[in-house]
Every structure is written in C-alpha cells, then in structure tokens.
Scaffold this active site. Sequence first.
Site, PDB file in Angstrom:
ATOM      1  N   SER A  97      39.682  34.043  32.174  1.00 42.61           N
ATOM      2  CA  SER A  97      40.371  32.906  31.554  1.00 42.61           C
ATOM      3  C   SER A  97      39.853  32.635  30.145  1.00 42.61           C
ATOM      4  O   SER A  97      38.718  32.961  29.807  1.00 42.61           O
ATOM      5  CB  SER A  97      40.166  31.648  32.398  1.00 42.61           C
ATOM      6  OG  SER A  97      40.470  31.910  33.738  1.00 42.61           O
TER       7      SER A  97
HETATM    8  N1  SAH Z   1      37.643  32.599  37.087  1.00 42.07           N
HETATM    9  C1  SAH Z   1      38.048  33.876  36.615  1.00 42.07           C
HETATM   10  C2  SAH Z   1      39.512  33.899  36.250  1.00 42.07           C
HETATM   11  C3  SAH Z   1      40.242  34.861  37.027  1.00 42.07           C
HETATM   12  S1  SAH Z   1      41.985  34.857  36.887  1.00 42.07           S
HETATM   13  C4  SAH Z   1      37.161  34.354  35.498  1.00 42.07           C
HETATM   14  O1  SAH Z   1      36.367  33.589  35.024  1.00 42.07           O
HETATM   15  O2  SAH Z   1      37.209  35.530  35.147  1.00 42.07           O
HETATM   16  C5  SAH Z   1      42.443  34.398  38.501  1.00 42.07           C
HETATM   17  C6  SAH Z   1      41.983  35.270  39.630  1.00 42.07           C
HETATM   18  O3  SAH Z   1      42.521  34.707  40.810  1.00 42.07           O
HETATM   19  C7  SAH Z   1      42.495  36.682  39.585  1.00 42.07           C
HETATM   20  O4  SAH Z   1      41.390  37.546  39.612  1.00 42.07           O
HETATM   21  C8  SAH Z   1      43.333  36.826  40.845  1.00 42.07           C
HETATM   22  O5  SAH Z   1      43.214  38.092  41.457  1.00 42.07           O
HETATM   23  C9  SAH Z   1      42.742  35.751  41.713  1.00 42.07           C
HETATM   24  N2  SAH Z   1      43.620  35.268  42.787  1.00 42.07           N
HETATM   25  C10 SAH Z   1      44.939  35.068  42.817  1.00 42.07           C
HETATM   26  N3  SAH Z   1      45.332  34.612  44.009  1.00 42.07           N
HETATM   27  C11 SAH Z   1      44.235  34.514  44.770  1.00 42.07           C
HETATM   28  C12 SAH Z   1      43.974  34.111  46.121  1.00 42.07           C
HETATM   29  N4  SAH Z   1      44.944  33.691  46.941  1.00 42.07           N
HETATM   30  N5  SAH Z   1      42.713  34.163  46.553  1.00 42.07           N
HETATM   31  C13 SAH Z   1      41.698  34.575  45.770  1.00 42.07           C
HETATM   32  N6  SAH Z   1      41.892  34.967  44.491  1.00 42.07           N
HETATM   33  C14 SAH Z   1      43.126  34.943  43.996  1.00 42.07           C
END
Ligand code: SAH
Length: 665
Positions: free
Chosen positions: A62
């Site tokens: 993000s």
């Molecule tokens: N907090 C992260 C941002 C990741 S983007 C960082 O700092 O890098 C959001 C993430 O949510 C993605 O990796 C995606 O695969 C995950 N995601 C989407 N749906 C999800 C679910 N139901 N359970 C767990 N992760 C999920």
Amino acid sequence: MSNFVELKRQMIEHQMVARGLRDEQVLAAVNAVPREKFVPSDLVEFAYHDAPLPIAARQTISQPYIVALMIAALQLKAEDRVLEIGTGSGYAAAVLAEIAAEVYTVERHKILADSARSRLVEMGYTNIEVLFGDGTLGWQSQAPFDAIAVAAGGPEVPQSLKEQLAIGGRLVIPVGDQIHTQKLLRIRRISETDYQEEDLGAVHFVPLIGVSGWEEEEAGEPTKAKVSTSLEELIYQSSEHFGSVEDVDLDKLLHRIGNSRLVLLGEASHGSAEFYEMRARITRELIEKKGFTIVAVEADWPDASHINHFIHNRSPDPLLVDAPFSRFPTWMWANQSVLEFCHWLKRFNATVVDKDLAVGFYGLDLYSLNSSIEAVLNYLQEVDPETAELARGRYGCLTPWANDPSIYGQLMLNKQYKKCEKEVLATLRDLLKQRLAYSEADGQRFFDAEQNARLVANAERYYRTLYYAEQNSWNQRDQHMFDTLQSILKFRGTVNGVKSKAVIWEHNSHIGDARATQMSARGELNLGQLVREKYKRDNYLIGFGTDHGTVAAASEWGGPMEVKQVQPAHIDSYERLFHQVPTDNFILPLIKPLQQNVRRKLLAERLERAIGVIYRPESELQSHYFYASLARQFDEYIWFDETRAVEPLSRQQNKAGLETFPFGI
Ligand code: SAH
C-alpha cells in the site's frame, strides 16, 4: 543506507505531516520501519514514493500515507492485540508491531504469507504471527482483538471480523460496491451487540477476496487461482509450524493427547538427534503437566535399570555389573540427547515429594540374555542361595551361547543340541512362586529380577525361533515389549486414584500400528497394534519423519558407528510430500481436528522410510522403504525436514568422572 533514512524523513514530512497526519506514535513507527526491505529489489529506489508498488501474486504494497492513515485510525495503545487482513509484503504489519503488543496478520496468497513471514522473522520481529488463509473469516483462535485493519476492499463488513472485536475495539476497513473504489470505515464495538460506524473518506484498495468478500472471477483474478488446493498446501494449513525443539509450543498437541494413558513416540531412525530431543521435550511436558510416571524405551531391561537407579538417586546397584548400553548399537542410548534427558529426569525426581509420583525409566527390549541371566542369579544369590544354585544349573543350558545367542538359534534348527526352554521357564516359575516372600523385603528389586527372568525366557524363545520362517521372532520381540509394558503399568499401579501413565520411545516400526503397513501382510504385529487393540482410545501414537541430513548408523550389524548422509526422500514417499510443504518443521494431527478430506488423502498408501541402526543408502529403496497408510498408522506426525546425527558419548572420556554416570561407566 543513509540515503534511505533521508528519503524516509522526506516521506514523513511531505506525504504524511503535510496532509495533516500528526499522530506522533504512528509517525515514529513509520520512521522505525525500513520500507525498502519490503519492496521488490528492482523497485527499491521507489520505496519512499507516494504510491503503492506491485509485489508478487499481482498484489501491491500500500501507499505509505494510506498505511499511516489506517493505523492512526485504529487509535492503538501499546498493550493492544491487533489483527490485520491482507499481509501483502508485511510492511503494514511491521509498522503495527512497532506500536502494538501483538500483531496477527492473515494473507490469502501463500507465496506472500510465506515471504512476509520469513522477512519479518529475519528483521527480528517477534510479536507478529502470519497466517495463510481467508482473512474474511478473521482468526478465531486468537480473538478477541483490540483493533482490526483490513488492507483490501470488500463489498460488506464481514460479520466474523465484527464478532472478533473486543468491546471498545476498532475495525478499519475499506468497503464499497465497486471493486476498486471504497469508503474507509471505522467501526467501533460499543457493547456485546452494538457497533458505531464512521466514514473516513474515499480510498482505492485491491479487492478483498474470500467467503465474505468478492469472488475471484468478480475481481478479475485468473480463474487458475481457483484450482483446488494441493495436498502440500492442505498439510501446511492443517499443521502447526515451529522453528526449533526449544521453542515449539506443545499446548495444542497436549490438548489432543487429552487423557491418553499411553503416549507412543516414534522415530524414523535410531540415530537422529531431533527425534530424541523432541521426544524429550514432549515427555517432559507429559510428566509435568499430565502426571506421567513411566518412561519405557526400546532398550534392554538391565541397561535401563541403571538409568532408573541413577534418576532415583540410589547408588548404583551392585547386581548390575554390566555397563549400560555397551552392546551394539551403543549410540542408540549412550548419546548426548539421552544423557541430557536423564539428567532432567533426575532433577525432576529430586523435586517430587510423593515417591509414587517419581518417574521411572524402563527397558522393553530383550537382547540382554547374558546380563539378565547374571542379574537373576545375583539376586537369587542374595535372597535365596539354594534357589540360586538350582537356577545356575538350569541357565547353564544357555551359557555356551549367552554371548552370541543367535548361534543358539542356528543350532536349534538342526536339532543337534538340547533346547533350553524348560529350564528358563522353570527358573521364572520358581521366582514367581516366591513373589510374596521375596518382594516383602524389597518390591522394586523383586520386580527387577522378575523382569530379567521373563526376559531370559522370552529371549530363549526369540533366538530359538529366529531362523524358523513360520515362527515369527519379530512378533515375539514385540509381544515381549508389550507384556513388559503391561507389567510396568501394573507395578506402578494407581497414584491418587489415577492409573499410571506411560510414554514409550521406540522406532516408528514398533509404535506405528502394523496393520496399516506392509508388515501385516507378512503376519507381523507390533507394539503399536497391541496397544491399540488392548487400550482402545486410551493411547496416542506419534510418528516422526525427516527428508535429509545426517544420521548415526552402521553399515552392518555389529559394525562401527558412522555419520552418514540421509538421501533426499523417494519421489513416491510421504517424506517427499512433507518435504514439499513450504515450512521446515511441523506437527500434523492425522485424526481430528484434521479435516476428513485431508485425512482421506493421507490414508492413500505411499512409501515410508525406516532407518534402523543400519543404513545402506546404496540400496535404500529395497532396504529402507515400505508401503504404509500414514493416517491409519499414527494419530499424529512430527516432521523435521533436516536432521543431524546423534552425538555418541565418548566412554573413554567419561570414564574419568562421575559427572556423567551412568553413561560413563
Ligand atoms: N498490508 C499490505 C498491503 C497488501 S494489499 C502491505 O503492507 O504490503 C492487500 C492484500 O490483501 C493482498 O496481498 C491480497 O492478497 C490480500 N487479500 C485479499 N483478500 C484477502 C483475504 N480474504 N484474506 C487475506 N488476504 C487477502
């Protein structure tokens, strides 16, 4: 390096403070985390840009400001326990962990969960746990949480997440009926049933995909991702992972063991240290937390008896003249891991006030014909010299072969010599007839002599039938071990109204139910099978396995110990399957709570490897593999991807001091 420090300072100044984000706690946390470690190496120069960046599995790390904004919205306190959904790179989890006491984070892409986990461990974070799974279901076993942050946008607020909030807890989540545009909501739980909702503004997150999120197709993700989960992944999800024997948490295993009276701990080789160390760890907890008082092992009675005396702080018994474990294969028990465990047992026993609760160490095996004969004779000599004289005459029948009893077996084949069956049984009978009189003086010593006399009788039959194909000497040995176990259980009786409980250490081939392996086709049974038949659900069988590493073993019976390389496991084996599970060490239940669909897959027969005291890597497939149905063979399985050879005790070196008694004599 210093370049990143400056870039980070500018990021905080221009992207956060300038936008009105002034929460000192959050800014300090952002400042503490090197974001460049979370972005793909080819994008490192953009780590502090005001934008999300692509990471693996078509996801993103993000935008820095959004991470800070969400975390500020959580209004964290230092003692809080936080759940994050969407680990991604692990960056936000790290910032959260700078503020809160504990962070639990869930990611639905395994590759992301695994790499974030190892990255965070490598960076030294000890208060973050990463789970691979569907985060829309939350993390029930760790709930409730003081704060929950969802890093992906869904169509609604998942009910499970609301329910996993503590009263007073905050949930921050992007929600919207468009896949890529959402409102950031803060939901506060104000009572058991009531929640307050606030709108924090428009945001753009990657989609939240799962049971209470978007479906994969809706989100435009490749349908390939829907292909059913592989067995390796199912095992990964169904098992408890651990780093080392010292820091493994055994609470769940202990819970599954429940009230079992007999816990059988296996090993896939007689010479791998991790198997001994893990068995010692489990046994210590069974003793301390569940009142186990018996440790029974695949060693001969007289040898184990030495240890038993030692851990009860009695002086060495003069009847036991042989040094323990001096017979091939010495390293199987005279090794560093066993030594440490015995010292622990001794320390434990020293703390026990009620003598009935002290732990005893017993041998179940029957290879000590010679020293058992001697032990019986010495005992009788002391308590009843006349009977001793009679016994000496009877045992004399076996004396010529006592040092190499397999010769006795060979001679019995062509019936040139008289068999000694009657004689050994008569001695046992004589001893038992005097049970009352003898044991009045010293019950423990009588029990010791009785077991030695039983051993002599069973060993005579074992060796006599060793070369008869139709009379299975394997079965006689395992039957002897089972009978000995029963005698010990009876001898230890009940303590405070509870029947005595035993931990048994033997090779997988003795403790895994023979009916689930190729052995049963050969008419062979084993200790595990006999225990299951007699003790029904009152037992718990745990197998152990490894893929590669080193092992202590000989090349032939009686040969010197060598440290050998364990070959990577065969392609059709359970070991290969477990090697492919993307974590090194794990504990896998094979009965409930394991899901039926996974258990079914682990019932299908595969090869399984058994390394004994002899290991012949050159002919491994023929000599060391057999077919088995793992989930039927054991109740639980403990996996170490890599193992190392046990460290044998150097007898010479130890001779000098009493420090290592009883191994040093
Ligand atoms: N907090 C992260 C941002 C990741 S983007 C960082 O700092 O890098 C959001 C993430 O949510 C993605 O990796 C995606 O695969 C995950 N995601 C989407 N749906 C999800 C679910 N139901 N359970 C767990 N992760 C999920």
